[in-house]
Design an enzyme around this catalytic site. Sequence first.
Site, PDB file in Angstrom:
ATOM      1  N   ASP A  37      -3.051   8.521   5.774  1.00 31.33           N
ATOM      2  CA  ASP A  37      -4.154   7.557   5.799  1.00 31.33           C
ATOM      3  C   ASP A  37      -5.229   8.018   4.829  1.00 31.33           C
ATOM      4  O   ASP A  37      -5.605   9.197   4.819  1.00 31.33           O
ATOM      5  CB  ASP A  37      -4.738   7.426   7.203  1.00 31.33           C
ATOM      6  CG  ASP A  37      -5.469   6.114   7.398  1.00 31.33           C
ATOM      7  OD1 ASP A  37      -6.504   5.917   6.733  1.00 31.33           O
ATOM      8  OD2 ASP A  37      -5.013   5.290   8.209  1.00 31.33           O
ATOM      9  N   ASN A  99       2.888   0.779   6.252  1.00 35.01           N
ATOM     10  CA  ASN A  99       1.950   0.005   7.058  1.00 35.01           C
ATOM     11  C   ASN A  99       0.569  -0.108   6.432  1.00 35.01           C
ATOM     12  O   ASN A  99      -0.194  -0.985   6.810  1.00 35.01           O
ATOM     13  CB  ASN A  99       1.837   0.677   8.444  1.00 35.01           C
ATOM     14  CG  ASN A  99       0.725   0.132   9.277  1.00 35.01           C
ATOM     15  OD1 ASN A  99       0.823  -0.960   9.834  1.00 35.01           O
ATOM     16  ND2 ASN A  99      -0.379   0.868   9.376  1.00 35.01           N
ATOM     17  N   TYR A 170      -3.487 -11.589  -0.088  1.00 37.09           N
ATOM     18  CA  TYR A 170      -2.787 -10.918   1.017  1.00 37.09           C
ATOM     19  C   TYR A 170      -1.458 -11.608   1.324  1.00 37.09           C
ATOM     20  O   TYR A 170      -0.426 -10.949   1.488  1.00 37.09           O
ATOM     21  CB  TYR A 170      -3.701 -10.938   2.234  1.00 37.09           C
ATOM     22  CG  TYR A 170      -3.133 -10.368   3.507  1.00 37.09           C
ATOM     23  CD1 TYR A 170      -3.026  -9.001   3.696  1.00 37.09           C
ATOM     24  CD2 TYR A 170      -2.735 -11.211   4.544  1.00 37.09           C
ATOM     25  CE1 TYR A 170      -2.535  -8.478   4.882  1.00 37.09           C
ATOM     26  CE2 TYR A 170      -2.250 -10.703   5.734  1.00 37.09           C
ATOM     27  CZ  TYR A 170      -2.151  -9.340   5.900  1.00 37.09           C
ATOM     28  OH  TYR A 170      -1.661  -8.828   7.087  1.00 37.09           O
ATOM     29  N   LYS A 174       2.250  -9.964   1.041  1.00 41.67           N
ATOM     30  CA  LYS A 174       3.102  -9.864   2.226  1.00 41.67           C
ATOM     31  C   LYS A 174       4.405 -10.641   2.050  1.00 41.67           C
ATOM     32  O   LYS A 174       5.455 -10.235   2.577  1.00 41.67           O
ATOM     33  CB  LYS A 174       2.341 -10.363   3.457  1.00 41.67           C
ATOM     34  CG  LYS A 174       1.204  -9.443   3.890  1.00 41.67           C
ATOM     35  CD  LYS A 174       1.695  -8.028   4.192  1.00 41.67           C
ATOM     36  CE  LYS A 174       0.650  -7.181   4.879  1.00 41.67           C
ATOM     37  NZ  LYS A 174       1.109  -5.793   5.124  1.00 41.67           N
ATOM     38  N   THR A 204      -6.817  -5.585  15.317  1.00 37.65           N
ATOM     39  CA  THR A 204      -7.146  -4.387  14.553  1.00 37.65           C
ATOM     40  C   THR A 204      -8.480  -4.608  13.858  1.00 37.65           C
ATOM     41  O   THR A 204      -9.123  -5.653  14.025  1.00 37.65           O
ATOM     42  CB  THR A 204      -6.073  -4.093  13.491  1.00 37.65           C
ATOM     43  OG1 THR A 204      -6.112  -5.129  12.483  1.00 37.65           O
ATOM     44  CG2 THR A 204      -4.676  -4.070  14.110  1.00 37.65           C
TER      45      THR A 204
END
Length: 300
Positions: A37, A99, A170, A174, A204
């Site tokens: 991360d 991810n 985005y 994706k 999230t």
Amino acid sequence: MGICAGRVVIVTGAGRGIGREHALEFARQGARVVANDLGTGPDGDGRSGGPALSVVAEIEELGGQAVASSDDVSDWDGAARLVKTAISAYGRLDVLVNNAGFLRDRMLVSMTEQDWDDVVRVHLKGHFLPLRHAAAYWRERSKAGDQVAGRVINTSSGAGLMGSLGQGNYAAAKAGIAALTQVAAAELARYGVTVNAIAPAARTRMTEEVFATAMARPETGFDPMHPANVAPLVVWLGSPESAHVTGRVFEVEGGAISLATGWRHGPRVDRGARWDPAEVGAAITTLLDSAPPPEPVYGT
């Protein structure tokens, strides 16, 4: 021992949200984890090693093994170092969970070139590069005669499958991840590697406003939007049990798992010769009347 006992797993974007829950559940299931991360904000700004170190500490408190990585997965050398970290720490790599990502939401007429480039770089390139370096490692092992049981789980989105207003960058990234998953599954099968993707729905930092009203049900305490609901599917896909599943995209939300079916060859009209432009309209009408309507774009 768990269904991933002894396996070595990389999880990118592991410091918070869905990635954190992946890392914790893999550890509970016996895997050794590399928690990657950058510690950026929801829009990709800033950088901190704290989130990766925090999830490593949680795993160690559970009695598991984990190491932190702050390498940039959208950088060629950074992604290579990430794979080498797993091999150096634990002697092998079995599972890659891609991810990491962030949002720069704008309507197309307001989106800047930087908004587009940054989101596509981190999501799409940030999937390709770790996959590229992990695949090279598994190919080398396979050619050396080792029995490889590699697993890649990519993270697409309903926005990539259906489209989403205000998320052109985005959604495009994706959608690219879903296509990359299909290609990688076909190319890497010969080396003993499966490649699948998920399209999760969970609360999230990136979606807290969207799912703010979806809270735990008082009668059961089950929170359908909690990110931990996504992890069991990902952990199973990373286990030896999933060897027969590859090239698939699964939607997961709460307690529901569904198999997404993508583009397929549909109705067809063949004239047997070149079309006259004036005749194309009638053919298109026939095709549209013969096909199911498309799924609506999110937000319409």
